[in-house]
Design an enzyme around this catalytic site. Structure first.
Site, PDB file in Angstrom:
ATOM      1  N   LYS A   1       1.005  -1.278  -0.063  1.00  0.00           N
ATOM      2  CA  LYS A   1      -0.147   0.053   0.137  1.00  0.00           C
ATOM      3  C   LYS A   1       0.819   1.113  -0.016  1.00  0.00           C
ATOM      4  O   LYS A   1       2.170   1.346   0.530  1.00  0.00           O
ATOM      5  CB  LYS A   1      -0.880   0.131   1.052  1.00  0.00           C
ATOM      6  CG  LYS A   1      -2.013   0.934   1.243  1.00  0.00           C
ATOM      7  CD  LYS A   1      -2.954   0.046   0.297  1.00  0.00           C
ATOM      8  CE  LYS A   1      -4.462   0.421   0.221  1.00  0.00           C
ATOM      9  NZ  LYS A   1      -5.359  -0.424  -0.183  1.00  0.00           N
TER      10      LYS A   1
HETATM   11  N1  GLU Z   1      -7.491  -0.010  -3.083  1.00  0.00           N
HETATM   12  C1  GLU Z   1      -7.957  -1.197  -3.571  1.00  0.00           C
HETATM   13  C2  GLU Z   1      -8.027  -2.271  -2.290  1.00  0.00           C
HETATM   14  O1  GLU Z   1      -7.865  -1.533  -1.068  1.00  0.00           O
HETATM   15  C3  GLU Z   1      -7.727  -1.962  -4.902  1.00  0.00           C
HETATM   16  C4  GLU Z   1      -6.212  -2.576  -4.925  1.00  0.00           C
HETATM   17  C5  GLU Z   1      -5.742  -3.058  -5.976  1.00  0.00           C
HETATM   18  O2  GLU Z   1      -6.549  -3.228  -6.912  1.00  0.00           O
HETATM   19  O3  GLU Z   1      -4.655  -3.365  -6.210  1.00  0.00           O
HETATM   20  O4  GLU Z   1      -8.388  -3.438  -2.375  1.00  0.00           O
END
Ligand code: GLU
Length: 434
Positions: free
Chosen positions: A124
């Site tokens: 993240k």
């Molecule tokens: N930000 C989204 C999540 O928390 C998508 C992450 C992604 O598609 O890599 O799942």
């Protein structure tokens, strides 16, 4: 593992008078992890490995405002675990971003990808900023500078960002372009959630909301509850909340309340979601909508309904309001909307909580499809995307139910157990590189 080698989950797991620091998402994630690891009898070595993020990066992001003034923001990228494949996870632009929050979110991505069994690890990222105060050109400069600051770790085989809070297809296009300019050729698979015209996947934008709708449908089926007459309240009217509300309305559910940061609207007979989406396109926020009763975000969480979908931010259902939740089912569209303390209260009340790492996994699942399509250079039609998404969501839901019933734990613990087991299995097979 001996009982003394790490604190007993019975101590970690919040009991009536020992409340965790509810505000810290990493502690919240860890308390659930510990509990699930204990139930799995995870061996001591793996326990230590899986509790530690692989890599944490903090960068300064200097940029020039449109006025010429120079500002320096802070950016983070955390790779929590990459044993199952390239790190995968969104980037958020928000004033509340902290290293602990990004660590928790990266860990959740690890468990989420393992839970839906896609070949990714978890990561993240975030930049501490308030996008509402930034022009488009300022946002672009921040995005490009942040991308170049973390460029060594990015790549289709190493770390693949996606949209998250306050980032979108536009931001992903800038990341892809910055990365590609450095590599001297176009690399579409370095990010997902891109515009369709440059390698994005059909169905990606709707995928997280669609996943929420699918697991809610499965939860209703499991509990023997009907579709018709079932009332839903949705907190958050961004990409996840508005799509989930629209698809749930299409399914035949009655959406009685929705909200965004400007406040919410309530109509016990049902709101018309397409009309509200049009209103938001024109006026940006729900606040001004006059065709329904106003309601606050706090009231929305405890409104009379059968299904509650928190699809905004972390820590909204806490020990202070969990006792007042009326819903029979909570479908966690956001990451970490329920604190560990609230979990216990909801469990005592018999609320069926479909946990975030399952409920919102539709987004990363279609991100996986996008990455596969980019790498293969062959694109699927929307029906294929949606069918494959449905198959994965329904199967993952069933696996979580099976795990929970087998170990007599709630769905969150069942989901963590399933995910940790999969990550641990790969660690065992790979062994330790010394
Ligand atoms: N930000 C989204 C999540 O928390 C998508 C992450 C992604 O598609 O890599 O799942």
């Amino acid at each position: 593992m001996s009982a003394t080698s790490r604190p007993s989950p019975l101590l970690i797991r919040p009991e009536k008078d020992t409340f965790l620091n509810e505000e810290n998402p990493f502690e919240g994630m860890m308390s659930r992890f510990d509990y699930a690891a204990e139930r799995l009898s995870l061996d001591q070595g793996l326990y230590k490995v899986l509790r530690s993020p692989e890599k944490q990066i903090i960068v300064s992001v200097p940029f020039q405002r449109d006025t010429g003034e120079v500002e320096v923001y802070t950016g983070y990228r955390v790779l929590y675990n990459t044993s199952r494949g390239p790190a995968k996870g969104g980037i958020r632009f928000d004033l509340n971003v902290t290293l602990d929050e990004v660590k928790a979110l990266a860990a959740w991505m690890t468990w989420k990808c393992a839970l839906v069994n896609i070949p990714f690890g978890g990561s993240k990222g975030g930049v501490v900023c308030d996008p509402a105060t930034l022009s488009n050109t300022e946002l672009e400069r921040i995005t490009r500078r942040y991308t170049s600051a973390i460029i060594e770790i990015l790549g289709p085989d190493s770390d693949v960002p996606a949209p998250d809070v306050n980032t979108n297809e536009r931001v992903m296009a800038w990341i892809m372009d910055t990365y590609s300019m450095h590599k001297r050729h176009t690399v579409t698979a370095v990010v997902t959630g891109k515009p369709i015209a440059m390698g994005g996947s059909l169905g990606r934008r709707e995928a997280t909301g669609r996943g929420c709708m699918l697991v809610t449908r499965e939860a209703l089926r499991k509990l023997g509850m009907p579709i018709a007459g079932t009332r839903v309240a949705v907190q958050g009217f961004g990409n996840v909340g508005s799509t989930a509300a629209m698809l749930m309305e299409e399914l035949g559910l009655t959406i009685v309340a929705v909200s965004d940061k400007s406040g919410g609207v309530y109509n016990p007979k049902g709101l018309r979601i397409k009309e509200l989406q049009q209103h938001v396109r024109e006026h940006r926020f729900l606040g001004e909508y006059k065709e329904a009763e106003p309601i606050t975000n706090e009231q929305l969480l405890t409104v009379d309904c059968e299904v509650l979908v928190p699809a905004a931010l972390e820590n909204v259902i806490t020990r202070h309001n969990a006792g007042d939740v009326k819903a029979r089912i909570i479908c966690e569209g956001a990451n970490g909307p329920t604190t560990a303390n609230a979990d216990r209260i909801l469990e005592e009340k018999g609320v069926f909580v479909v946990p975030d790492i399952l409920a919102n996994a539709g987004g990363v699942t279609v991100s996986y499809f996008e990455w596969v399509q980019d790498r293969g250079g062959y694109f699927w039609d929307e029906e294929t995307v949606n069918q494959r998404l449905e198959r994965i969501m329904v199967q993952s839901f069933d696996e979580v139910i099976t795990m929970s019933e087998k170990h007599r734990v709630n769905l969150r613990t069942g989901a963590y157990m399933q995910a940790i087991e999969r990550v641990a299995a790969v660690h065992r097979l790979r062994g330790m590189y010394a």
